[in-house]
Write a protein that holds these residues in place. Structure first.
Motif, PDB file in Angstrom:
ATOM      1  N   ILE A  65       0.837  -1.206   0.000  1.00 16.46           N
ATOM      2  CA  ILE A  65       0.000   0.000   0.000  1.00 16.46           C
ATOM      3  C   ILE A  65       0.871   1.255   0.000  1.00 16.46           C
ATOM      4  N   ALA A  66       1.943   1.249   0.798  1.00 16.90           N
ATOM      5  CA  ALA A  66       2.834   2.415   0.858  1.00 16.90           C
ATOM      6  C   ALA A  66       3.469   2.677  -0.506  1.00 16.90           C
ATOM      7  N   VAL A  67       3.931   1.625  -1.164  1.00 12.78           N
ATOM      8  CA  VAL A  67       4.537   1.766  -2.490  1.00 12.78           C
ATOM      9  C   VAL A  67       3.500   2.291  -3.478  1.00 12.78           C
ATOM     10  N   ARG A  68       2.292   1.756  -3.401  1.00  9.23           N
ATOM     11  CA  ARG A  68       1.226   2.159  -4.326  1.00  9.23           C
ATOM     12  C   ARG A  68       0.857   3.627  -4.129  1.00  9.23           C
ATOM     13  N   MET A  69       0.757   4.061  -2.874  1.00  8.72           N
ATOM     14  CA  MET A  69       0.401   5.448  -2.580  1.00  8.72           C
ATOM     15  C   MET A  69       1.526   6.404  -2.981  1.00  8.72           C
ATOM     16  N   THR A  70       2.762   5.964  -2.870  1.00 13.27           N
ATOM     17  CA  THR A  70       3.892   6.787  -3.306  1.00 13.27           C
ATOM     18  C   THR A  70       3.882   6.929  -4.825  1.00 13.27           C
ATOM     19  N   ALA A  71       3.583   5.831  -5.507  1.00 15.74           N
ATOM     20  CA  ALA A  71       3.561   5.851  -6.968  1.00 15.74           C
ATOM     21  C   ALA A  71       2.399   6.686  -7.503  1.00 15.74           C
ATOM     22  N   LYS A  72       1.281   6.683  -6.801  1.00 12.21           N
ATOM     23  CA  LYS A  72       0.103   7.412  -7.268  1.00 12.21           C
ATOM     24  C   LYS A  72      -0.567   8.104  -6.074  1.00 12.21           C
ATOM     25  N   PRO A  73      -0.048   9.268  -5.646  1.00 11.86           N
ATOM     26  CA  PRO A  73      -0.540   9.929  -4.439  1.00 11.86           C
ATOM     27  C   PRO A  73      -1.985  10.413  -4.509  1.00 11.86           C
ATOM     28  N   ASP A  74      -2.532  10.550  -5.706  1.00 13.53           N
ATOM     29  CA  ASP A  74      -3.920  11.007  -5.816  1.00 13.53           C
ATOM     30  C   ASP A  74      -4.913   9.841  -5.849  1.00 13.53           C
ATOM     31  N   LEU A  75      -4.454   8.651  -5.553  1.00 13.56           N
ATOM     32  CA  LEU A  75      -5.295   7.460  -5.530  1.00 13.56           C
ATOM     33  C   LEU A  75      -6.361   7.606  -4.439  1.00 13.56           C
ATOM     34  N   THR A  76      -7.613   7.400  -4.801  1.00 14.78           N
ATOM     35  CA  THR A  76      -8.684   7.505  -3.810  1.00 14.78           C
ATOM     36  C   THR A  76      -8.792   6.197  -3.040  1.00 14.78           C
ATOM     37  N   LEU A  77      -9.465   6.247  -1.908  1.00 11.22           N
ATOM     38  CA  LEU A  77      -9.662   5.045  -1.115  1.00 11.22           C
ATOM     39  C   LEU A  77     -10.449   4.002  -1.900  1.00 11.22           C
ATOM     40  N   ASP A  78     -11.460   4.448  -2.617  1.00 11.33           N
ATOM     41  CA  ASP A  78     -12.250   3.507  -3.427  1.00 11.33           C
ATOM     42  C   ASP A  78     -11.382   2.816  -4.474  1.00 11.33           C
ATOM     43  N   ASP A  79     -10.517   3.595  -5.143  1.00 13.42           N
ATOM     44  CA  ASP A  79      -9.624   2.998  -6.146  1.00 13.42           C
ATOM     45  C   ASP A  79      -8.640   2.035  -5.501  1.00 13.42           C
ATOM     46  N   LEU A  80      -8.126   2.406  -4.327  1.00 16.25           N
ATOM     47  CA  LEU A  80      -7.190   1.539  -3.626  1.00 16.25           C
ATOM     48  C   LEU A  80      -7.857   0.224  -3.242  1.00 16.25           C
ATOM     49  N   VAL A  81      -9.084   0.288  -2.778  1.00 18.74           N
ATOM     50  CA  VAL A  81      -9.829  -0.920  -2.420  1.00 18.74           C
ATOM     51  C   VAL A  81      -9.986  -1.824  -3.636  1.00 18.74           C
ATOM     52  N   LEU A  82     -10.314  -1.228  -4.776  1.00 22.46           N
ATOM     53  CA  LEU A  82     -10.449  -2.025  -6.009  1.00 22.46           C
ATOM     54  C   LEU A  82      -9.137  -2.668  -6.396  1.00 22.46           C
ATOM     55  N   GLU A  83      -8.038  -1.908  -6.297  1.00 21.80           N
ATOM     56  CA  GLU A  83      -6.718  -2.462  -6.644  1.00 21.80           C
ATOM     57  C   GLU A  83      -6.325  -3.600  -5.706  1.00 21.80           C
ATOM     58  N   ILE A  84      -6.595  -3.444  -4.423  1.00 17.20           N
ATOM     59  CA  ILE A  84      -6.283  -4.503  -3.471  1.00 17.20           C
ATOM     60  C   ILE A  84      -7.091  -5.752  -3.791  1.00 17.20           C
ATOM     61  N   ALA A  85      -8.379  -5.566  -4.061  1.00 21.86           N
ATOM     62  CA  ALA A  85      -9.238  -6.702  -4.382  1.00 21.86           C
ATOM     63  C   ALA A  85      -8.727  -7.438  -5.616  1.00 21.86           C
ATOM     64  N   GLU A  86      -8.312  -6.667  -6.621  1.00 22.25           N
ATOM     65  CA  GLU A  86      -7.850  -7.278  -7.871  1.00 22.25           C
ATOM     66  C   GLU A  86      -6.479  -7.923  -7.713  1.00 22.25           C
ATOM     67  N   ALA A  87      -5.549  -7.219  -7.097  1.00 23.62           N
ATOM     68  CA  ALA A  87      -4.169  -7.699  -7.017  1.00 23.62           C
ATOM     69  C   ALA A  87      -3.966  -8.804  -5.974  1.00 23.62           C
ATOM     70  N   HIS A  88      -4.805  -8.800  -4.944  1.00 21.71           N
ATOM     71  CA  HIS A  88      -4.573  -9.736  -3.828  1.00 21.71           C
ATOM     72  C   HIS A  88      -5.767 -10.635  -3.547  1.00 21.71           C
ATOM     73  N   GLN A  89      -6.729 -10.632  -4.447  1.00 27.81           N
ATOM     74  CA  GLN A  89      -7.914 -11.480  -4.312  1.00 27.81           C
ATOM     75  C   GLN A  89      -8.583 -11.328  -2.931  1.00 27.81           C
ATOM     76  N   MET A  90      -8.728 -10.084  -2.518  1.00 23.08           N
ATOM     77  CA  MET A  90      -9.401  -9.792  -1.244  1.00 23.08           C
ATOM     78  C   MET A  90     -10.709  -9.080  -1.556  1.00 23.08           C
ATOM     79  N   THR A  91     -11.703  -9.338  -0.745  1.00 20.03           N
ATOM     80  CA  THR A  91     -12.985  -8.645  -0.898  1.00 20.03           C
ATOM     81  C   THR A  91     -13.396  -8.002   0.395  1.00 20.03           C
TER      82      THR A  91
END
Length: 91
Positions: A65-91
């Motif tokens: 998450i820290a790496v992702r937020m550094t790479a894209k600081p304007d990432l919204t919480l909703d977008d981050l949740v979607l990325e986590i779900a997709e990349a790590h198979q979490m719901t």
């Protein structure tokens, strides 16, 4: 802190918990909690809140998450949740 100290001092002077609650316009539970806190710790500092952290569902993803937020600081919480779900198979 001043209210906590005044409430406990009033009780220590010999007044009841109900009398302290009425005088300081707080609940009897608050008075009880402050007297117990003073007895157990010797102080009236608020106890730490929360569960201490570091062992929830996302603990293993902290670095990702820290790496992702550094790479894209304007990432919204909703977008981050979607990325986590997709990349790590979490719901």
């Amino acid at each position: 802190m001043a209210l906590r100290e005044r409430v406990v001092a009033f009780v220590e002077e010999g007044h009841s918990h109900r009398a302290a609650a009425a005088r300081f316009r707080v609940s009897v539970k608050f008075v009880n909690d402050m007297v117990i806190l003073k007895r157990e710790t010797g102080e009236l500092e608020p106890r730490r809140q929360g569960n201490g952290g570091g062992h929830g569902k996302l603990a293993r993803l902290r670095d990702w998450i820290a790496v992702r937020m550094t790479a894209k600081p304007d990432l919204t919480l909703d977008d981050l949740v979607l990325e986590i779900a997709e990349a790590h198979q979490m719901t």
